[in-house]
Design an enzyme around this catalytic site. Structure first.
Site, mmCIF file in Angstrom:
data_model
loop_
_atom_site.group_PDB
_atom_site.id
_atom_site.type_symbol
_atom_site.label_atom_id
_atom_site.label_comp_id
_atom_site.label_asym_id
_atom_site.label_seq_id
_atom_site.Cartn_x
_atom_site.Cartn_y
_atom_site.Cartn_z
ATOM 1 N N HIS A 17 -8.327 -7.351 -3.812
ATOM 2 C CA HIS A 17 -7.119 -6.749 -3.291
ATOM 3 C C HIS A 17 -6.268 -7.281 -4.660
ATOM 4 C CE1 HIS A 17 -3.707 -5.433 -1.235
ATOM 5 N NE2 HIS A 17 -4.458 -4.534 -0.778
ATOM 6 N N CYS A 23 -4.508 -0.579 9.132
ATOM 7 C CA CYS A 23 -3.847 -1.181 7.654
ATOM 8 C C CYS A 23 -2.429 -1.626 8.044
ATOM 9 C CB CYS A 23 -3.385 0.161 6.866
ATOM 10 S SG CYS A 23 -2.449 -0.341 5.322
ATOM 11 N N MET A 81 -4.222 -7.633 2.120
ATOM 12 C CA MET A 81 -4.074 -6.680 3.051
ATOM 13 C C MET A 81 -3.127 -6.953 4.265
ATOM 14 S SD MET A 81 -7.062 -6.908 1.843
ATOM 15 C CE MET A 81 -8.530 -7.365 2.674
ATOM 16 N N GLY A 82 -2.248 -6.394 4.902
ATOM 17 C CA GLY A 82 -1.578 -6.834 6.016
ATOM 18 C C GLY A 82 -2.411 -7.292 7.220
ATOM 19 N N ASN A 91 -0.294 -3.192 5.973
ATOM 20 C CA ASN A 91 0.602 -2.683 5.180
ATOM 21 C C ASN A 91 1.440 -1.266 5.600
ATOM 22 O OD1 ASN A 91 1.101 -4.702 2.830
ATOM 23 N ND2 ASN A 91 -1.150 -4.488 2.615
ATOM 24 N N SER A 131 -5.862 0.628 -2.154
ATOM 25 C CA SER A 131 -4.506 0.270 -1.589
ATOM 26 C C SER A 131 -3.817 1.861 -1.712
ATOM 27 C CB SER A 131 -3.851 -0.715 -2.416
ATOM 28 O OG SER A 131 -4.226 -2.122 -2.469
ATOM 29 N N SER A 143 1.018 -1.103 -0.074
ATOM 30 C CA SER A 143 -0.149 -0.060 -0.092
ATOM 31 C C SER A 143 0.750 1.291 -0.174
ATOM 32 C CB SER A 143 -0.770 0.003 1.425
ATOM 33 O OG SER A 143 -1.759 -0.875 1.139
#
Length: 386
Positions: A304, A98, A308-309, A100, A61, A17
């Site tokens: 995505h 988030c 996503m982290g 990321n 992102s 991201s």
């Protein structure tokens, strides 16, 4: 006519991201004024869906903001607040983290003097208070000659160029939140009734970020799909949004279905399948023998491009609990790590689960990301916004 004001900001990539980072002291104290300003910085709302007149990249992102401040909490260095900016509406969702961009928090905090006792070389440990979900993240940031080391040979699928590895520890990642526990329904697997879609087996978990997992086969997919297969299908996206809304209701995250539209960032929806061969979006061949399962996840209404982290934390946590859909897709049994295939390649995440008084707990989830400053200086917004 009015002019524009300049606000110090840093444009950073974290994991897969990127977003605009601010120091809290440089933003208005009034929350409504702050959000108006941040929306204008990113270029939202944009009915064209492009965010051309802002810093956003017109995807979930790349439509993000981060606000950081030196922490006043004991044993923490920095307070971290994350905002997911809607592209086509005047709305910033502050309900989740988030994972990321969490990788970029430590480097920004070090470079902006928010961390004391920074080593000249080696790893700098940054203790981060994640204010959205009231959790601690520990980042291990590489240092060289007193500066954050950004270049390196660590490769992350979904990111074009290699960089320095940043190790992240998500402590006690199961959210308390509105759901109250890691499995808010009290079950590892539920029958989730979604009008117009059917009744689906679902694992609903609060870990990293609230996530609803369903089986790929139950919704007509193989689990090896890439973005275009989902994002070009308006009916499919509507079905996923229905699953997300009814899942949010069952998880106790919303009290009425109408609230789902104002909680776009959470929960996430993901579909899982046993390992299979496929070709990632980069053209890289992913072999079934190299992964434990396949996962595809949606964020802000779209599939995505990678993972996503925070969803990776949810995947690792669910995989560590025998009997969840994620665990079963990975072959079942006990495990302390899982490597899964996503649209851009593969990712490994570790987590250890234990039962305490009949309740599952995960004390830590671990994964590696990278981060890099893309640009720093000032963003400009019309003066009448503040």
């Amino acid at each position: 006519m009015t002019g524009q004001i300049r606000i110090p900001a840093t444009y950073m990539r974290g994991g897969t991201s990127k977003g605009v980072f601010f120091r809290r002291e440089d933003l208005p104290d009034d929350v409504e004024a702050r959000d108006r300003l941040l929306l204008r910085v990113i270029g939202s709302p944009d009915p064209y869906g492009k965010q051309t007149d802002g810093m956003g990249g017109a995807t979930s992102s790349t439509s993000k903001v981060v606000i950081l401040a030196k922490s006043t909490r004991s044993a923490h260095d920095v307070d971290y607040l994350f905002g997911q900016v809607s592209i086509d509406s005047a709305f910033i969702d502050w309900s989740g983290n988030c994972g990321n961009l969490s990788a970029a928090v430590g480097p920004f905090a070090i470079s902006n003097g928010l961390v004391g006792d920074v080593p000249a070389d080696g790893l700098c440990t940054v203790r981060i208070w994640q204010a959205n979900i009231a959790k601690t993240i520990i980042a291990h940031v590489p240092m060289t000659a007193g500066e954050v080391q950004e270049t390196g040979d660590f490769e992350l699928d979904g990111v074009t160029f290699p960089a320095a590895e940043i190790q992240l520890e998500f402590l006690d990642p199961a959210e308390d939140g509105d759901g109250g526990s890691m499995f808010p329904t009290g079950n590892l697997v539920d029958d989730l009734e979604v009008p117009g879609v059917g009744t689906l087996k679902a694992t609903m978990i609060n870990a990293g970020i609230p996530t609803i997992f369903v089986n790929s086969a139950d919704i007509g997919y193989a689990g090896t799909e890439l973005q275009d297969a989902i994002n070009s299908d308006a009916e499919a996206l509507a079905r996923f949004e229905a699953i997300r809304a009814y899942g949010a209701l069952r998880m106790g995250l919303i009290a009425d279905l109408s609230e789902a539209a104002k909680r776009q960032h959470t929960p996430k929806v993901a579909f899982v399948a046993p390992p299979a061969d496929y070709v990632a979006s980069s053209g890289k061949a992913v072999a079934a023998g190299d992964i434990d399962l396949c996962v595809r996840a949606l964020s802000m209404g779209k599939l995505h491009h990678a993972i996503m982290g925070t969803a990776a934390v949810a995947i690792g946590t669910a995989a560590a609990v025998p009997g969840t859909l994620v665990n079963l897709a990975a072959g079942g049994g006990e495990r302390t790590s899982v490597r899964f295939g996503h649209p851009s390649g593969t990712l490994r995440v570790g987590a250890e689960a234990v039962q305490v008084d009949g309740q599952w707990q995960v004390k830590k989830a671990l994964m590696s990301r990278s981060a890099r400053v893309l640009m720093e200086g000032w963003v400009r917004v019309p003066v009448d916004l503040v």
